[in-house]
Design a protein around this motif. Sequence first.
Motif, PDB file in Angstrom:
ATOM      1  N   ARG A   1       0.813  -1.223   0.000  1.00  0.00           N
ATOM      2  CA  ARG A   1       0.000   0.000   0.000  1.00  0.00           C
ATOM      3  C   ARG A   1       0.844   1.268   0.000  1.00  0.00           C
ATOM      4  NH1 ARG A   1      -3.565  -1.766   5.138  1.00  0.00           N
ATOM      5  NH2 ARG A   1      -1.472  -2.437   5.750  1.00  0.00           N
ATOM      6  N   ALA A   2       2.157   1.144  -0.164  1.00  0.00           N
ATOM      7  CA  ALA A   2       3.046   2.298  -0.058  1.00  0.00           C
ATOM      8  C   ALA A   2       2.861   3.265  -1.225  1.00  0.00           C
ATOM      9  CB  ALA A   2       4.498   1.825  -0.010  1.00  0.00           C
ATOM     10  N   HIS A   3       3.130   4.537  -0.965  1.00  0.00           N
ATOM     11  CA  HIS A   3       3.093   5.570  -2.007  1.00  0.00           C
ATOM     12  C   HIS A   3       4.451   6.227  -2.207  1.00  0.00           C
ATOM     13  CE1 HIS A   3      -1.250   5.279  -2.358  1.00  0.00           C
ATOM     14  NE2 HIS A   3      -1.338   5.379  -1.048  1.00  0.00           N
ATOM     15  N   SER A   4       5.427   5.884  -1.370  1.00  0.00           N
ATOM     16  CA  SER A   4       6.742   6.507  -1.478  1.00  0.00           C
ATOM     17  C   SER A   4       7.768   5.594  -0.839  1.00  0.00           C
ATOM     18  CB  SER A   4       6.748   7.860  -0.758  1.00  0.00           C
ATOM     19  OG  SER A   4       6.603   7.672   0.648  1.00  0.00           O
ATOM     20  N   LEU A   5       9.038   5.914  -1.072  1.00  0.00           N
ATOM     21  CA  LEU A   5      10.106   5.137  -0.450  1.00  0.00           C
ATOM     22  C   LEU A   5      10.061   5.274   1.073  1.00  0.00           C
ATOM     23  CD1 LEU A   5      12.386   3.374  -1.736  1.00  0.00           C
ATOM     24  CD2 LEU A   5      13.950   5.209  -1.091  1.00  0.00           C
ATOM     25  N   ALA A   6       9.615   6.426   1.554  1.00  0.00           N
ATOM     26  CA  ALA A   6       9.482   6.599   3.003  1.00  0.00           C
ATOM     27  C   ALA A   6       8.454   5.626   3.572  1.00  0.00           C
ATOM     28  CB  ALA A   6       9.098   8.040   3.319  1.00  0.00           C
ATOM     29  N   ASP A   7       7.387   5.371   2.836  1.00  0.00           N
ATOM     30  CA  ASP A   7       6.400   4.388   3.285  1.00  0.00           C
ATOM     31  C   ASP A   7       7.005   2.986   3.320  1.00  0.00           C
ATOM     32  OD1 ASP A   7       4.508   6.392   3.432  1.00  0.00           O
ATOM     33  OD2 ASP A   7       3.630   5.954   1.466  1.00  0.00           O
ATOM     34  N   VAL A   8       7.848   2.675   2.327  1.00  0.00           N
ATOM     35  CA  VAL A   8       8.521   1.377   2.324  1.00  0.00           C
ATOM     36  C   VAL A   8       9.406   1.250   3.551  1.00  0.00           C
ATOM     37  CG1 VAL A   8      10.189  -0.086   1.118  1.00  0.00           C
ATOM     38  CG2 VAL A   8       8.448   1.156  -0.178  1.00  0.00           C
TER      39      VAL A   8
END
Length: 878
Positions: A543-550
């Motif tokens: 469900r991530a939208h960015s590398l920060a979410d990963v």
Amino acid sequence: MRRLHLSVAAALLAVTTSSSVVSATAAVATASVDHPPGSHLSARTVLPPGESGFFSSAGQAQYEADGKPSDFGAHVDDQRGLYWSSRSKSADFQTPTGTPVQPAAGVRIYRDAHGVPLIYGDNGHDVWFGAGYAAATDRLFEIDAIRRTAQGTLAELTGPAGVPADLQERTLTYTKAEYDAMLARLSADGRTAITAYAAGVEARIKETQADPSLLPAEYSVLTTTPADWTVEDTLAAGVYITRNVASQGGLEMANVATLRELEKRYGRAKGRRMFDALFPDDNPRAVTTIDGRRFPNAARGDRSPAARARDYRRAARYAETVPLELATGPGTGDAPAPTTGAVVTPAVVPATGAATAVAHIESWRRSLHGGSFAYAISGRRTASGHAMLVSNPQLDYSYPSLLWELEVHGGGYDARGVGVPGIPTVGIGHNADVAWGLTTGYSKTIDSFIETTRPNPNGGPPQYLHDGVWNDESCRTETVHYRQSVNGVPTGPPSFSKDYQVCRTGHGPVVATSKDGRHARSVAYAQWKHDDDTVEGILAWDRAHSLADVAAGVRHVAWNENIVAADSAGHIGYWHPGRYFRRPAGVDQRFPLDGRGRDDPRGLLPFRNMPHIVDPKAGFVANWNTKPAAGWLDGDLSGSNTRPGGAANRVTVIKSLLRSRTKVRPADLMRIDTRIGQSDMRADGYLPALLALRGTSGLTAAERSALRLLAGWDSRAYAPGARGGSSPAGTAPASVTDGPAATLFRVVRDAVKDRLFHSLPADVRARLDTLAVEAHQYDVTPLDNLALRVVRPRWAGLPPPVVVTGHRVPRQVLRSALAAALRTLTKTYGPKQSGWRRPHAISHLDSLTGVVGPSTTEPFVDRGSWVQQVAFTRGRPR
């Protein structure tokens, strides 16, 4: 090709005659109104041999008649040709067409042109219910085998020969109450994914119970049916895959045995020096994923070479006191199999069919391992200015693959990629904004403790000494059920059983006990009772939208799988996550630890201390199970396919290819992938030293000619159709050969190692120089890195292992090896270089049972058993 006797096909047809893989009872919906979201990327994948693992009885009968894998359905073998010709299919979000299968309200399952399920759900529960149902539709027997192996119930399928493995799993894993507690600790989303997936698998099993024609033909051969699926089955499947693919360690007794063997043969002092030279835990010149940063995993006082030498002496002294018999026991799968009385062999299936199936299932169970490479490229190195990512998980080839492709939409999930059947995630893949890949980390997350034990003076469970106090082991009775077996043929229900006592100390499960009862070995898992936490991290990536979410999701994973990721904003990153013991000062990870308390871990390493990097200066990041960073000690060293670091490593092929490119285009990704898969990974290490011989005086004409041949070689072991390369494409796999230069290189390399290490005990050399069966067949081994310390001493990082080889002159070793190689080649193939062609390595694609389903061979290429290539197309270019 392996085929059953035609009477087996007839028997199977007598049991079930339908070849349909879709339930007649599944509700259907009207024309599609489902559509995927837009995305910021273009993706391509290939999953050899195909998506489906459903082998019907009718398909088996036809296959035995004509040998065509397509007899089992359109999607059993439709990607094998794509893969071995370096082609792929679109893995963008696919637009649904046709009428979906609707196994429950709110769940709609479409299929794309390659049979990949496109699963739409009204909410998260419906998405994962659909995923479980679709997985069981495509891979029911495979899911069942994973479940039975994970739960320790395989003997109920295969008979008494499976009991030792079942006992091992019961020893190492959890009770139902512990699984329930693990589930309760997860977030609501994690619990929903697991329970819904289990319900979806069970829904499909219920359909097969109502209509046996939906059962895979393997059940007819083994005269059984799948049991109902539970939530604990899904949890256990996750634990099993995590333990066998994404964790490492617990095999320190192999190092104890090797040390003792060397000491016995060469004397204590020399034997100790030899072990440390042959099995180093660090190399300052080792190839790493992260360049220029250190991430030490040893205690602060243990980070210098002098401190590690001190720790080694202490560990070696302790190892000399450890009973060697603790290497094996019930917890390692080494218990005796029980026996049963004789019965009449069932007539419906020939004995050879069922016996072969049992043997293949056991071989499959033992062969599960990790591998894989992945890399990400920032926009600074691409023509578009956007990031790219490639993932090649390597779990061997088979019918079907251990990986299963899916696409999910609903409840906040929009993702496509692969997972392992039985586990509710898109484990590797992409969504609209992010792509990620995984590789096995090979860091040591399991430690062996040698317990001091005694019989309980009060007649209770055995006791172990810890911190000066005798403690009762925590013991329970495990009842292992199994079927009757005659000559290896299982038959009847699992009506036999045997009770075993399974115990734990405060460190973990007891896997072996000495005959005198004075010592035991327990194994401590850093992820103990947290194995299934990893689902939280993967669901976050989905469900991530960015590398920060990963990165936020990475904090949740308990396993040791590297993750490489990229996002639509152009960021790339790498993490070496999981749960790692913070070991005390004085510990040498290569050896078992003292269980009396002094060697107990001091908690876990904090997340910030785990190797990671975002947007590296090089503009790319690549990992092939590589040492993550300088300072991170190698602790396991249990075999030549683990990750003892050295200056030579297979990832250098990837790094060299990426370093040489600054305008990478999407089409280049398959070219890079193909070149990686065809390369001889040893060439980067040995070739410079060999080619330096060209300036040596006194070379013979044959030697000069051989060196010219090597100088013109492009380092590919497999080069179909290339001038001086392998046999042309389309050549029967068994007839494919390596080219003259590749053949010469292999023989010279072997001659170098023979000259340096011929006096080593055979079993010690095998540990250092034996590759896993059919995996990485042209790879660097630890013995290669040892040889390179002699022939390229300034480059190799560590000094030559003179205690093993003596003082050797590099040019003399290489010149002698070259001369010996030419003698061998002339004797084997004749004097003409054009005739120097050794057989190329082969990959076998067999079914799980070896009896039902297709079987074929292909030329070996060192690529993923699934390939994903992602190029971002929109977002903020970097």
